[in-house]
Scaffold this motif. Structure first.
Motif, PDB file in Angstrom:
ATOM      1  N   ASN A 112      32.147  29.032 -21.789  1.00  0.00           N
ATOM      2  CA  ASN A 112      31.240  27.935 -21.424  1.00  0.00           C
ATOM      3  C   ASN A 112      31.987  26.759 -20.822  1.00  0.00           C
ATOM      4  N   GLU A 113      33.281  26.628 -21.170  1.00  0.00           N
ATOM      5  CA  GLU A 113      34.079  25.610 -20.485  1.00  0.00           C
ATOM      6  C   GLU A 113      34.190  25.945 -19.002  1.00  0.00           C
ATOM      7  N   ALA A 137      30.713  25.663 -17.240  1.00  0.00           N
ATOM      8  CA  ALA A 137      30.315  24.289 -16.969  1.00  0.00           C
ATOM      9  C   ALA A 137      30.936  23.764 -15.683  1.00  0.00           C
ATOM     10  N   GLN A 138      31.973  24.427 -15.200  1.00  0.00           N
ATOM     11  CA  GLN A 138      32.664  23.984 -13.982  1.00  0.00           C
ATOM     12  C   GLN A 138      32.109  24.642 -12.716  1.00  0.00           C
ATOM     13  N   SER A 156      33.933  26.838  -6.585  1.00  0.00           N
ATOM     14  CA  SER A 156      33.690  27.430  -7.904  1.00  0.00           C
ATOM     15  C   SER A 156      34.264  28.863  -8.028  1.00  0.00           C
ATOM     16  N   GLN A 213      26.145  16.154 -17.705  1.00  0.00           N
ATOM     17  CA  GLN A 213      26.431  17.205 -18.690  1.00  0.00           C
ATOM     18  C   GLN A 213      25.252  18.165 -18.851  1.00  0.00           C
ATOM     19  N   ASN A 214      24.035  17.594 -18.698  1.00  0.00           N
ATOM     20  CA  ASN A 214      22.871  18.456 -18.878  1.00  0.00           C
ATOM     21  C   ASN A 214      22.659  19.419 -17.698  1.00  0.00           C
ATOM     22  N   ARG A 215      23.195  19.066 -16.504  1.00  0.00           N
ATOM     23  CA  ARG A 215      23.102  19.983 -15.366  1.00  0.00           C
ATOM     24  C   ARG A 215      24.245  21.007 -15.479  1.00  0.00           C
ATOM     25  N   ARG A 216      23.930  22.146 -16.059  1.00  0.00           N
ATOM     26  CA  ARG A 216      25.027  23.079 -16.414  1.00  0.00           C
ATOM     27  C   ARG A 216      24.540  24.540 -16.425  1.00  0.00           C
ATOM     28  N   GLU A 269      25.477  28.031 -18.782  1.00  0.00           N
ATOM     29  CA  GLU A 269      26.184  28.563 -19.959  1.00  0.00           C
ATOM     30  C   GLU A 269      26.145  30.098 -19.895  1.00  0.00           C
TER      31      GLU A 269
END
Length: 465
Positions: A355-356, A359-360, A374, A455-458, A460
């Motif tokens: 998830n790290e 998130a990128q 990405s 942070q919420n635009r992610r 997982e």
């Protein structure tokens, strides 16, 4: 007399070195040739003052026997069954001695000619006494005898011995009492007398259809040439077992296997041995099983290592050494755990790392298209996913609260599916991934600040448990 003695001695010498059979159904015909002796003396006194009592001096050949020193008797016999033989004989002789006076002086004649024809039935006691070579017999019959052209009929009683030296050859000795049927008058010939005979008998005429030397009567295989020791039946392979009882008549074998060989000596006859040249086991039809796993070496991919039939006789491997056999290992090339069927388990640390990276992953603003920068982080994600080939994951899309809830839901769905499509396009099994969008419903920070909304635009990537 000299010639007769030599004849008897020679015959007895031959007899001493022989065993034989006899005239019977196998040899129904017999011809005898030999010499004969006429003795008028021991017959009971037809000739007064010349003859003695019956059987008197019976064996006094030198004084009383009349012998023609050459072949003088011929007989032909035919076996008629149950020990009985019909016989016809002819003989010639010269009568020189009639008997002797009471004073012991010889009474001679002047070379009287003697001719006789006799016939009768003989009965052999050979079978009764259980002998193959000693053949005593008794005979009854009659005949006609001429002495110097004066003839007379008589009845005969005979006793004889055949000594069978071979199946077809015998020494014959016989004495016959010939009782004249007419009252004898002085000067009339011949009187009642004894005729002795010695000769060689040749038996012949047996039927031998297959020509193997064993007559049909004793031949258990009369139409197929065979051997005497097998009663006329053949033994083609020479193993001592007749063809009729030999399961392998063309190949020498042993009685244990009904005439079949056991080439490899494993106790299984070659016809039933699937591996006749290599010693094996009975439960495997004579084939070997070096590793003892119940699979014959010929069908065993690992003949020197025990293994199950399901794996062609080879032991199951554990290539990744995780304690789970390859056959049960869902990840045979990657070490895992027994609890996870041989596959590695996704730890919380791995989940956090995923998830790290997730998130990128960056998208174009307001869109589901992934930005080129990405690619590196997506490659890291793929590497982790490949380390857990049996694990299933869900790609989750999330947005901030800016905009309408419906548009945010649609965008989160699109971005989750966009990441899934990228990953499966790079070789990740599509059945291991699912995609779902949660819109703005699962924030991890406050949507009131810029940083919180970021942070919420992610995206997982979470393990499906």
């Amino acid at each position: 007399m000299k010639h007769l003695s030599r004849f008897l001695v020679a015959s007895l010498l031959v007899l001493g070195f022989s065993t034989a059979n006899a005239q019977d159904q196998n040899n129904p015909w017999a011809v005898s040739i030999g010499v004969n002796a006429v003795d008028i003396y021991p017959t009971g006194g037809d000739l007064e003052n010349v003859q003695g009592d019956i059987f008197s001096e019976f064996f006094n050949a030198s004084d009383h026997w009349n012998i023609l020193p050459s072949v003088s008797r011929l007989s032909v016999g035919r076996y008629i069954g149950s020990g009985f033989v019909f016989n016809v004989a002819g003989s010639v002789n010269k009568i020189d001695v009639l008997g002797e006076t009471e004073e012991g002086d010889a009474v001679n004649a002047d070379d009287l000619s003697y001719y006789a024809v006799d016939g009768g039935i003989n009965y052999s006691f050979k079978e009764a006494i259980g002998s193959k070579w000693f053949d005593p017999y008794l005979g009854l019959g009659g005949g006609y005898t001429w002495v110097d052209e004066i003839g007379v009929g008589h009845v005969n009683g005979s006793f004889g011995l055949n000594f069978w030296m071979t199946e077809n050859l015998a020494l014959n000795l016989q004495t016959t009492y010939k009782h004249v049927l007419e009252d004898y008058e002085t000067g009339a010939y011949p009187p009642t007398h004894f005729q002795h005979a010695a000769g060689i008998t040749f038996a012949f005429g047996g039927k031998d259809t297959d020509g193997d030397g064993v007559y049909d009567k004793d031949d258990e295989c009369p139409e197929v040439p065979g051997l005497a020791e097998f009663n006329g039946c053949p033994d083609t392979d020479g193993d001592g077992i007749t063809d009729a009882k030999d399961d392998c008549p063309d190949v020498a074998g042993t009685a244990e296997f009904n005439g079949c060989p056991d080439t490899d000596g494993d106790g299984i006859a070659d016809p039933k041995d699937e591996c006749p040249t290599v010693a094996g086991l009975a439960n495997l039809n004579g084939c070997p099983d070096a590793d003892g796993d119940g699979i014959t070496d010929a069908k065993d991919d690992c003949p020197n290592e025990a293994g199950p039939a399901a794996n062609n006789g080879c032991p199951y491997q554990d290539k990744d050494g995780d304690g789970v056999l390859d056959k049960d290992d869902n990840c045979p090339d990657v070490a895992g755990t027994v609890a996870n069927n041989g596959c590695p388990e996704v730890t919380e640390e791995v989940q956090k790392k995923l998830n790290e990276y997730a998130a990128q992953v960056l998208f174009d603003s307001g869109k589901s298209s992934i930005k080129a920068q990405s690619d590196k982080v997506l490659s890291d994600i793929i590497a982790i996913l490949n380390e857990y080939p049996s694990a299933k994951f869900t790609v989750e899309g999330h947005t901030d609260s800016a905009g309408s809830e419906a548009s945010n839901q649609k965008l989160s769905d699109a971005r989750a599916n966009s990441v899934k499509t990228y990953l499966t396009g790079k070789g990740v099994d599509q059945f291991r991934l699912s995609a779902i969008g949660y819109g703005e419903s699962r924030p991890i920070a406050s949507n009131k600040t810029r940083d919180g909304r970021a942070q919420n635009r992610r995206v997982e990537i979470n393990l499906v448990k």
